[in-house]
Design a protein around this motif. Structure first.
Motif, PDB file in Angstrom:
ATOM      1  N   PHE A  18       0.833  -1.201   0.000  1.00 38.98           N
ATOM      2  CA  PHE A  18       0.000   0.000   0.000  1.00 38.98           C
ATOM      3  C   PHE A  18       0.868   1.251   0.000  1.00 38.98           C
ATOM      4  N   GLU A  19       1.950   1.230   0.766  1.00 46.68           N
ATOM      5  CA  GLU A  19       2.897   2.357   0.756  1.00 46.68           C
ATOM      6  C   GLU A  19       3.476   2.559  -0.647  1.00 46.68           C
ATOM      7  N   ARG A  20       3.870   1.460  -1.300  1.00 43.42           N
ATOM      8  CA  ARG A  20       4.423   1.557  -2.668  1.00 43.42           C
ATOM      9  C   ARG A  20       3.385   2.107  -3.645  1.00 43.42           C
ATOM     10  N   ALA A  21       2.124   1.732  -3.473  1.00 47.46           N
ATOM     11  CA  ALA A  21       1.066   2.228  -4.357  1.00 47.46           C
ATOM     12  C   ALA A  21       0.805   3.720  -4.123  1.00 47.46           C
ATOM     13  N   ALA A  22       0.953   4.173  -2.885  1.00 41.96           N
ATOM     14  CA  ALA A  22       0.684   5.570  -2.543  1.00 41.96           C
ATOM     15  C   ALA A  22       1.833   6.503  -2.924  1.00 41.96           C
ATOM     16  N   ILE A  88     -13.733  14.426   0.717  1.00 44.11           N
ATOM     17  CA  ILE A  88     -12.761  14.280  -0.358  1.00 44.11           C
ATOM     18  C   ILE A  88     -13.196  15.145  -1.542  1.00 44.11           C
ATOM     19  N   THR A  89     -12.233  15.739  -2.232  1.00 44.19           N
ATOM     20  CA  THR A  89     -12.518  16.546  -3.417  1.00 44.19           C
ATOM     21  C   THR A  89     -12.460  15.671  -4.666  1.00 44.19           C
ATOM     22  N   LYS A  90     -12.858  16.225  -5.798  1.00 44.31           N
ATOM     23  CA  LYS A  90     -12.768  15.485  -7.061  1.00 44.31           C
ATOM     24  C   LYS A  90     -11.325  15.082  -7.342  1.00 44.31           C
ATOM     25  N   GLU A  91     -10.402  15.988  -7.080  1.00 45.12           N
ATOM     26  CA  GLU A  91      -8.983  15.661  -7.277  1.00 45.12           C
ATOM     27  C   GLU A  91      -8.561  14.541  -6.326  1.00 45.12           C
ATOM     28  N   GLY A  92      -9.061  14.583  -5.095  1.00 42.60           N
ATOM     29  CA  GLY A  92      -8.765  13.528  -4.135  1.00 42.60           C
ATOM     30  C   GLY A  92      -9.282  12.177  -4.590  1.00 42.60           C
ATOM     31  N   VAL A  93     -10.468  12.163  -5.170  1.00 37.11           N
ATOM     32  CA  VAL A  93     -11.036  10.910  -5.697  1.00 37.11           C
ATOM     33  C   VAL A  93     -10.151  10.375  -6.818  1.00 37.11           C
ATOM     34  N   ALA A  94      -9.711  11.246  -7.711  1.00 34.36           N
ATOM     35  CA  ALA A  94      -8.859  10.811  -8.828  1.00 34.36           C
ATOM     36  C   ALA A  94      -7.538  10.236  -8.322  1.00 34.36           C
ATOM     37  N   VAL A  95      -6.928  10.894  -7.354  1.00 33.05           N
ATOM     38  CA  VAL A  95      -5.662  10.415  -6.793  1.00 33.05           C
ATOM     39  C   VAL A  95      -5.877   9.065  -6.111  1.00 33.05           C
ATOM     40  N   THR A  96      -6.971   8.940  -5.375  1.00 24.80           N
ATOM     41  CA  THR A  96      -7.273   7.689  -4.676  1.00 24.80           C
ATOM     42  C   THR A  96      -7.477   6.551  -5.663  1.00 24.80           C
ATOM     43  N   GLU A 100      -5.373   3.074  -5.726  1.00 24.86           N
ATOM     44  CA  GLU A 100      -6.053   1.779  -5.676  1.00 24.86           C
ATOM     45  C   GLU A 100      -5.733   0.932  -6.907  1.00 24.86           C
ATOM     46  N   ALA A 101      -5.566   1.574  -8.059  1.00 19.71           N
ATOM     47  CA  ALA A 101      -5.219   0.831  -9.279  1.00 19.71           C
ATOM     48  C   ALA A 101      -3.814   0.233  -9.178  1.00 19.71           C
ATOM     49  N   PHE A 103      -2.418  -0.657  -6.328  1.00 18.00           N
ATOM     50  CA  PHE A 103      -2.384  -1.578  -5.188  1.00 18.00           C
ATOM     51  C   PHE A 103      -2.963  -2.925  -5.625  1.00 18.00           C
ATOM     52  N   ASP A 104      -2.080  -3.800  -6.069  1.00 19.27           N
ATOM     53  CA  ASP A 104      -2.540  -5.062  -6.649  1.00 19.27           C
ATOM     54  C   ASP A 104      -2.295  -6.285  -5.770  1.00 19.27           C
ATOM     55  N   LEU A 105      -1.726  -6.102  -4.585  1.00 20.36           N
ATOM     56  CA  LEU A 105      -1.402  -7.248  -3.740  1.00 20.36           C
ATOM     57  C   LEU A 105      -2.599  -8.160  -3.475  1.00 20.36           C
ATOM     58  N   PRO A 106      -3.763  -7.652  -3.051  1.00 23.41           N
ATOM     59  CA  PRO A 106      -4.874  -8.567  -2.794  1.00 23.41           C
ATOM     60  C   PRO A 106      -5.316  -9.318  -4.048  1.00 23.41           C
ATOM     61  N   ALA A 107      -5.418  -8.617  -5.173  1.00 20.57           N
ATOM     62  CA  ALA A 107      -5.882  -9.251  -6.407  1.00 20.57           C
ATOM     63  C   ALA A 107      -4.906 -10.318  -6.891  1.00 20.57           C
ATOM     64  N   VAL A 108      -3.613 -10.042  -6.798  1.00 15.59           N
ATOM     65  CA  VAL A 108      -2.602 -11.008  -7.227  1.00 15.59           C
ATOM     66  C   VAL A 108      -2.661 -12.260  -6.360  1.00 15.59           C
ATOM     67  N   GLY A 109      -2.763 -12.074  -5.048  1.00 15.28           N
ATOM     68  CA  GLY A 109      -2.826 -13.218  -4.151  1.00 15.28           C
ATOM     69  C   GLY A 109      -4.083 -14.039  -4.330  1.00 15.28           C
ATOM     70  N   VAL A 110      -5.210 -13.378  -4.414  1.00 12.97           N
ATOM     71  CA  VAL A 110      -6.489 -14.074  -4.545  1.00 12.97           C
ATOM     72  C   VAL A 110      -6.583 -14.790  -5.893  1.00 12.97           C
ATOM     73  N   ALA A 111      -5.925 -14.258  -6.907  1.00 10.40           N
ATOM     74  CA  ALA A 111      -5.962 -14.890  -8.233  1.00 10.40           C
ATOM     75  C   ALA A 111      -5.329 -16.278  -8.223  1.00 10.40           C
ATOM     76  N   ARG A 112      -4.478 -16.536  -7.247  1.00  9.56           N
ATOM     77  CA  ARG A 112      -3.835 -17.851  -7.147  1.00  9.56           C
ATOM     78  C   ARG A 112      -4.765 -18.914  -6.566  1.00  9.56           C
ATOM     79  N   LEU A 113      -5.919 -18.496  -6.054  1.00 14.54           N
ATOM     80  CA  LEU A 113      -6.831 -19.409  -5.389  1.00 14.54           C
ATOM     81  C   LEU A 113      -7.969 -19.843  -6.310  1.00 14.54           C
TER      82      LEU A 113
END
Length: 142
Positions: A18-22, A88-96, A100-101, A103-113
Motif C-alpha cells: 500500500f505504501e508503494r502504491a501511494a 474528499i474533493t474530485k482531485e482527491g477521488v482521482a488520486v485515490t 487503488e489501481a 495496489f494489486d497485492l490482494p488481487a494477485v494473491g487471490v488470483a492464485r486461489l
C-alpha cells in the motif's frame, strides 16, 4: 512457520504494498488510507481517528497536508457547527483511484486461489476478524 508468523508477514506485505502504491502520488500510506475512508462519505475528525485507530492530532496533521494539496476540504458539520467534517474533493477521488489501481497485492494473491479456496478464505477471515471479532480482540487486549 506458525500461523501467527504468516499473518504478520501478510500484514507487513500488505502495508508495504500500500505504501508503494501511494508513493507515486506523493502520499504516505496513512494519507492514502484516509482518502480511501473518505470515498465512503464525509467524516468528522473524531470519526476518522476511530476508524484509522490513531490519535486525533495525527488525523489533524494528515488532513492538513491533504487539504494543502486540495485533496480534501474541512467544513462545519451542518448538525453541529462546533464540529468539522472532512470530505474528499474530485482531485482527491482521482488520486485515490490511481493509488487503488496500483495496489494489486490482494488481487494477485487471490488470483492464485480456486473459487472454493476464495470462499473458504472469505469465510475464515469473517469468522476470525469480522467486526464482532475485532471488538472482542480489542476488549481482550485492553
Amino acid at each position: 512457520m506458525t500461523l501467527e508468523d504468516q499473518l504478520y508477514d501478510f500484514v507487513y506485505a500488505y502495508d508495504a504494498a500500500f505504501e508503494r502504491a501511494a508513493s507515486p502520488a506523493g502520499l504516505s500510506g496513512a494519507q492514502a488510507c484516509l482518502l480511501v475512508q473518505l470515498r465512503r462519505g464525509s467524516r468528522t475528525m473524531g470519526q476518522l481517528a476511530v476508524e484509522l485507530s490513531c490519535d486525533a492530532s495525527n488525523v489533524s496533521q494528515l488532513v492538513g497536508r491533504l487539504e494543502g494539496r486540495g485533496l480534501v476540504v474541512r467544513e462545519p458539520d451542518p448538525d453541529d457547527r462546533r464540529t468539522r467534517r472532512v470530505s474528499i474533493t474530485k482531485e482527491g477521488v482521482a488520486v485515490t483511484r490511481d493509488v487503488e489501481a496500483r495496489f494489486d497485492l490482494p488481487a494477485v494473491g487471490v488470483a492464485r486461489l480456486s473459487d472454493e479456496e476464495r470462499r473458504q478464505l472469505s469465510s475464515l477471515l469473517a469468522k476470525a476478524f469480522g467486526p464482532a471479532r475485532v471488538d472482542d480482540i480489542d476488549r481482550q487486549a485492553g
